[in-house]
Design a protein around this motif. Sequence first.
Motif, PDB file in Angstrom:
ATOM      1  N   ILE A 187      38.357 -16.870 -26.808  1.00  0.00           N
ATOM      2  CA  ILE A 187      38.877 -15.591 -26.313  1.00  0.00           C
ATOM      3  C   ILE A 187      37.749 -14.645 -25.883  1.00  0.00           C
ATOM      4  CG2 ILE A 187      40.377 -13.616 -26.823  1.00  0.00           C
ATOM      5  CD1 ILE A 187      41.917 -16.178 -27.151  1.00  0.00           C
ATOM      6  N   VAL A 188      36.871 -14.300 -26.806  1.00  0.00           N
ATOM      7  CA  VAL A 188      35.923 -13.214 -26.547  1.00  0.00           C
ATOM      8  C   VAL A 188      34.856 -13.621 -25.538  1.00  0.00           C
ATOM      9  CG1 VAL A 188      34.267 -11.652 -27.606  1.00  0.00           C
ATOM     10  CG2 VAL A 188      36.361 -12.247 -28.821  1.00  0.00           C
ATOM     11  N   LEU A 189      34.251 -14.797 -25.728  1.00  0.00           N
ATOM     12  CA  LEU A 189      33.163 -15.205 -24.837  1.00  0.00           C
ATOM     13  C   LEU A 189      33.625 -15.373 -23.388  1.00  0.00           C
ATOM     14  CD1 LEU A 189      30.150 -15.625 -25.124  1.00  0.00           C
ATOM     15  CD2 LEU A 189      30.558 -18.057 -25.458  1.00  0.00           C
ATOM     16  N   PRO A 190      34.773 -16.067 -23.147  1.00  0.00           N
ATOM     17  CA  PRO A 190      35.216 -16.204 -21.746  1.00  0.00           C
ATOM     18  C   PRO A 190      35.504 -14.854 -21.082  1.00  0.00           C
ATOM     19  CG  PRO A 190      36.395 -17.757 -23.138  1.00  0.00           C
ATOM     20  CD  PRO A 190      35.647 -16.853 -24.052  1.00  0.00           C
ATOM     21  N   LEU A 191      35.923 -13.853 -21.887  1.00  0.00           N
ATOM     22  CA  LEU A 191      36.201 -12.536 -21.304  1.00  0.00           C
ATOM     23  C   LEU A 191      34.900 -11.797 -20.963  1.00  0.00           C
ATOM     24  CD1 LEU A 191      39.167 -11.250 -23.476  1.00  0.00           C
ATOM     25  CD2 LEU A 191      39.179 -11.746 -21.022  1.00  0.00           C
ATOM     26  N   SER A 192      33.767 -12.285 -21.486  1.00  0.00           N
ATOM     27  CA  SER A 192      32.500 -11.576 -21.275  1.00  0.00           C
ATOM     28  C   SER A 192      31.646 -12.252 -20.221  1.00  0.00           C
ATOM     29  CB  SER A 192      31.711 -11.511 -22.575  1.00  0.00           C
ATOM     30  OG  SER A 192      32.543 -11.242 -23.647  1.00  0.00           O
ATOM     31  N   GLY A 193      32.269 -12.975 -19.300  1.00  0.00           N
ATOM     32  CA  GLY A 193      31.523 -13.696 -18.270  1.00  0.00           C
ATOM     33  C   GLY A 193      30.448 -12.884 -17.575  1.00  0.00           C
ATOM     34  N   PRO A 194      30.806 -11.741 -16.958  1.00  0.00           N
ATOM     35  CA  PRO A 194      29.796 -10.966 -16.244  1.00  0.00           C
ATOM     36  C   PRO A 194      28.693 -10.462 -17.177  1.00  0.00           C
ATOM     37  CG  PRO A 194      32.017 -10.191 -15.727  1.00  0.00           C
ATOM     38  CD  PRO A 194      32.150 -11.160 -16.850  1.00  0.00           C
ATOM     39  N   GLY A 195      29.086 -10.071 -18.389  1.00  0.00           N
ATOM     40  CA  GLY A 195      28.091  -9.605 -19.356  1.00  0.00           C
ATOM     41  C   GLY A 195      27.126 -10.715 -19.706  1.00  0.00           C
ATOM     42  N   THR A 196      27.652 -11.912 -19.934  1.00  0.00           N
ATOM     43  CA  THR A 196      26.796 -13.047 -20.273  1.00  0.00           C
ATOM     44  C   THR A 196      25.842 -13.349 -19.124  1.00  0.00           C
ATOM     45  OG1 THR A 196      28.610 -13.924 -21.573  1.00  0.00           O
ATOM     46  CG2 THR A 196      26.818 -15.435 -21.093  1.00  0.00           C
ATOM     47  N   ALA A 197      26.367 -13.276 -17.900  1.00  0.00           N
ATOM     48  CA  ALA A 197      25.510 -13.518 -16.735  1.00  0.00           C
ATOM     49  C   ALA A 197      24.376 -12.498 -16.687  1.00  0.00           C
ATOM     50  CB  ALA A 197      26.345 -13.458 -15.457  1.00  0.00           C
ATOM     51  N   ALA A 198      24.704 -11.234 -16.973  1.00  0.00           N
ATOM     52  CA  ALA A 198      23.676 -10.192 -16.933  1.00  0.00           C
ATOM     53  C   ALA A 198      22.601 -10.444 -17.990  1.00  0.00           C
ATOM     54  CB  ALA A 198      24.312  -8.816 -17.142  1.00  0.00           C
ATOM     55  N   VAL A 199      23.045 -10.762 -19.217  1.00  0.00           N
ATOM     56  CA  VAL A 199      22.065 -11.030 -20.273  1.00  0.00           C
ATOM     57  C   VAL A 199      21.188 -12.212 -19.874  1.00  0.00           C
ATOM     58  CG1 VAL A 199      21.736 -11.711 -22.675  1.00  0.00           C
ATOM     59  CG2 VAL A 199      23.569 -10.138 -22.089  1.00  0.00           C
ATOM     60  N   ALA A 200      21.817 -13.258 -19.303  1.00  0.00           N
ATOM     61  CA  ALA A 200      21.061 -14.451 -18.922  1.00  0.00           C
ATOM     62  C   ALA A 200      20.018 -14.102 -17.862  1.00  0.00           C
ATOM     63  CB  ALA A 200      22.010 -15.532 -18.419  1.00  0.00           C
ATOM     64  N   ILE A 201      20.396 -13.280 -16.892  1.00  0.00           N
ATOM     65  CA  ILE A 201      19.441 -12.949 -15.827  1.00  0.00           C
ATOM     66  C   ILE A 201      18.282 -12.108 -16.378  1.00  0.00           C
ATOM     67  CG2 ILE A 201      19.144 -11.679 -13.665  1.00  0.00           C
ATOM     68  CD1 ILE A 201      21.879 -12.689 -12.812  1.00  0.00           C
ATOM     69  N   PHE A 202      18.599 -11.102 -17.223  1.00  0.00           N
ATOM     70  CA  PHE A 202      17.521 -10.298 -17.820  1.00  0.00           C
ATOM     71  C   PHE A 202      16.578 -11.176 -18.627  1.00  0.00           C
ATOM     72  CE2 PHE A 202      20.197  -6.392 -17.337  1.00  0.00           C
ATOM     73  CZ  PHE A 202      19.282  -5.724 -16.550  1.00  0.00           C
ATOM     74  N   SER A 203      17.166 -12.106 -19.370  1.00  0.00           N
ATOM     75  CA  SER A 203      16.360 -12.952 -20.222  1.00  0.00           C
ATOM     76  C   SER A 203      15.495 -13.896 -19.378  1.00  0.00           C
ATOM     77  CB  SER A 203      17.307 -13.678 -21.170  1.00  0.00           C
ATOM     78  OG  SER A 203      16.745 -14.815 -21.649  1.00  0.00           O
ATOM     79  N   PHE A 204      16.078 -14.413 -18.299  1.00  0.00           N
ATOM     80  CA  PHE A 204      15.315 -15.252 -17.373  1.00  0.00           C
ATOM     81  C   PHE A 204      14.141 -14.471 -16.793  1.00  0.00           C
ATOM     82  CE2 PHE A 204      14.192 -16.895 -13.260  1.00  0.00           C
ATOM     83  CZ  PHE A 204      14.279 -18.269 -13.372  1.00  0.00           C
ATOM     84  N   LEU A 205      14.427 -13.236 -16.345  1.00  0.00           N
ATOM     85  CA  LEU A 205      13.381 -12.412 -15.742  1.00  0.00           C
ATOM     86  C   LEU A 205      12.262 -12.125 -16.733  1.00  0.00           C
ATOM     87  CD1 LEU A 205      15.341  -9.777 -13.620  1.00  0.00           C
ATOM     88  CD2 LEU A 205      13.826 -11.584 -12.815  1.00  0.00           C
ATOM     89  N   ALA A 206      12.636 -11.800 -17.969  1.00  0.00           N
ATOM     90  CA  ALA A 206      11.624 -11.489 -18.970  1.00  0.00           C
ATOM     91  C   ALA A 206      10.705 -12.693 -19.177  1.00  0.00           C
ATOM     92  CB  ALA A 206      12.288 -11.075 -20.281  1.00  0.00           C
ATOM     93  N   SER A 207      11.273 -13.909 -19.186  1.00  0.00           N
ATOM     94  CA  SER A 207      10.456 -15.106 -19.361  1.00  0.00           C
ATOM     95  C   SER A 207       9.624 -15.396 -18.110  1.00  0.00           C
ATOM     96  CB  SER A 207      11.344 -16.329 -19.641  1.00  0.00           C
ATOM     97  OG  SER A 207      12.045 -16.161 -20.838  1.00  0.00           O
ATOM     98  N   TYR A 208      10.257 -15.273 -16.962  1.00  0.00           N
ATOM     99  CA  TYR A 208       9.571 -15.583 -15.698  1.00  0.00           C
ATOM    100  C   TYR A 208       8.384 -14.647 -15.476  1.00  0.00           C
ATOM    101  CZ  TYR A 208       8.799 -15.995 -10.669  1.00  0.00           C
ATOM    102  OH  TYR A 208       8.224 -16.158  -9.438  1.00  0.00           O
TER     103      TYR A 208
END
Lengths: 277, 286
Positions: A187-208
């Motif tokens: 329930i909760v995770l699938p509803l947070s798709g855009p949020g998860t994408a945002a966290v993933a991109i920030f985290s990718f950028l921080a590593s890159y």
Amino acid sequence: MMAGQPRPRRGLRLLAVSAIAAAINAPIIFMLLNSFRSTEEIMASASLLPDVPTLVNFVFLFARTNYVQFFFNSFFIAIASTVVTVIAAALAGYAMSRWQGRLVGGYARMLLMVQMFPIILALIPLFIIFRVLGMINSPFSVIIIYGAVHLPFATWMFRSFFDSIPRELDEAALVDGSGRFGAFFRIVLPLSGPGTAAVAIFSFLASYNEFFIASVFLRDEAVMTVPVGVQMFMQQYATDWGGLMAAATATAVPTFALFMFVQKYVAYGGVEGGVKG
Amino acid sequence: MRPRLDLLPLAFLLPSILLIGLVILWPLITGFDYSLHAGTMLKQGRFLGAGNYTTLLGNEDFWHALRFSVIFAITNVAGCYLLGLGIALLMNADIPGRPFFRVAFLLPWIIPSIVSVVSWRWMIADAHAPVNLLLKLVGINPIYFLSSDIWAQVVVFAVKIWRSFPFMMLSLLAGLQGIDKTLYEATAIDGATRWQAFIYVTMPQLKNVSIVLCILMTIWTINDFETPFLITGGGPSYATENLILMAFRYVFQRNNVGIGSAVSFVTFLILTALAIALLRLQRDRG
């Protein structure tokens, strides 16, 4: 501040803001322009602008150096560490959103402290142990460290996304016989798709973007990330300004492109969870 | 909330706890242990107790690095605050194309540190570099920035401000947008000038967020390795070496793990004191 002010006033402000933005971004603008000029032209020409744009620096960069290899290394490390961060941060962010006990609250505060931790203190023992384990020049040493270092902001971001999802939905799932994990994953995770994408991109950028940790652990050209590789160019080709500018420009392109997807999420500055450590 | 200890949240926290434990907590304890011993990368030496710390008290490098860290933090916080507030005030006004400018002002903050340093090294490279051409216009002789102690420090301060002011600008802009407009209407009725409104309404309203931002930025600046390392490598002759660079040099170049760990641990204590002050402040404000 107020709408409907006379036009000249707005025009004047536009001029002022444009001038300030151009002045502040001058180093980036020169970098971009110089990446399309040969080093001879940069050194010889009195003008600051390219006479005849050329791709010779990029051709050199991609054909004659290990830059492409650095790129693959960076992407592999950034993606792998993002997976680690997102999994651990999503689970912890859910706990922080749904339980307000002393344990969870204390852990949340400790994560904030981690964000202010001098990473050098951790790198010394980690370097010594990774050396014993033969993990110097291994991407996995850096992946684990990034995975942990980027947890604080990622966890706090997940927490605020989950806070916006009504608890009644979890409770409905619990009544249906799903456990807490079922409620979270179905329930909760699938509803947070855009949020998860945002966290993933920030985290990718921080590593890159990261240089310090990568430079300590990745010393062999076969495993270097882009920032470590470009720093090596800076020492080897100190006077090849065209090549250096092309390397820096190419390095900034993925950062800029990905940032455009998530820039609205930095709207409120994130005093609690600044993107950069 | 039931009073008994609920173990379920612990299960959700487990991966996070394992990672933080492995990468932060275990090294923190081990690093403290290193700081109590003599030793190299290969072999821990004998127990010295507080020996490394008393050695630091008589070490000129340490006092210099500590002083540089403090000056670095002060100049960066002051510079970022002035530049950030100025641009935030401008951006808070009615400007055409605001989304474009927002990204433009964030650029120095989002690009990787190595990119900002390469671009800045060109700006100050030699007598014909852009900054020197600009100085020539106002009649100043070319400056060889990276070969003079004081100019190298100025360059490190300037690049650091350039890299970090956007965060200050963004947060202050959010603060400005959160100020109740009726406060300005009230001062306008009282006949206050724009300057008076700024001093008596804007600044007091920004006070809390400003304090938090300044502490946060102090912590991040003391923690900075990349800006001084990539621009000057700490030179010339350690003029731009902060505590982090000093710890790095002692461990990774001089192979003196004991002293390097002691410097790192002192830095940790300074940052922890600042972090606790910050958390207290945020808690008091609710």
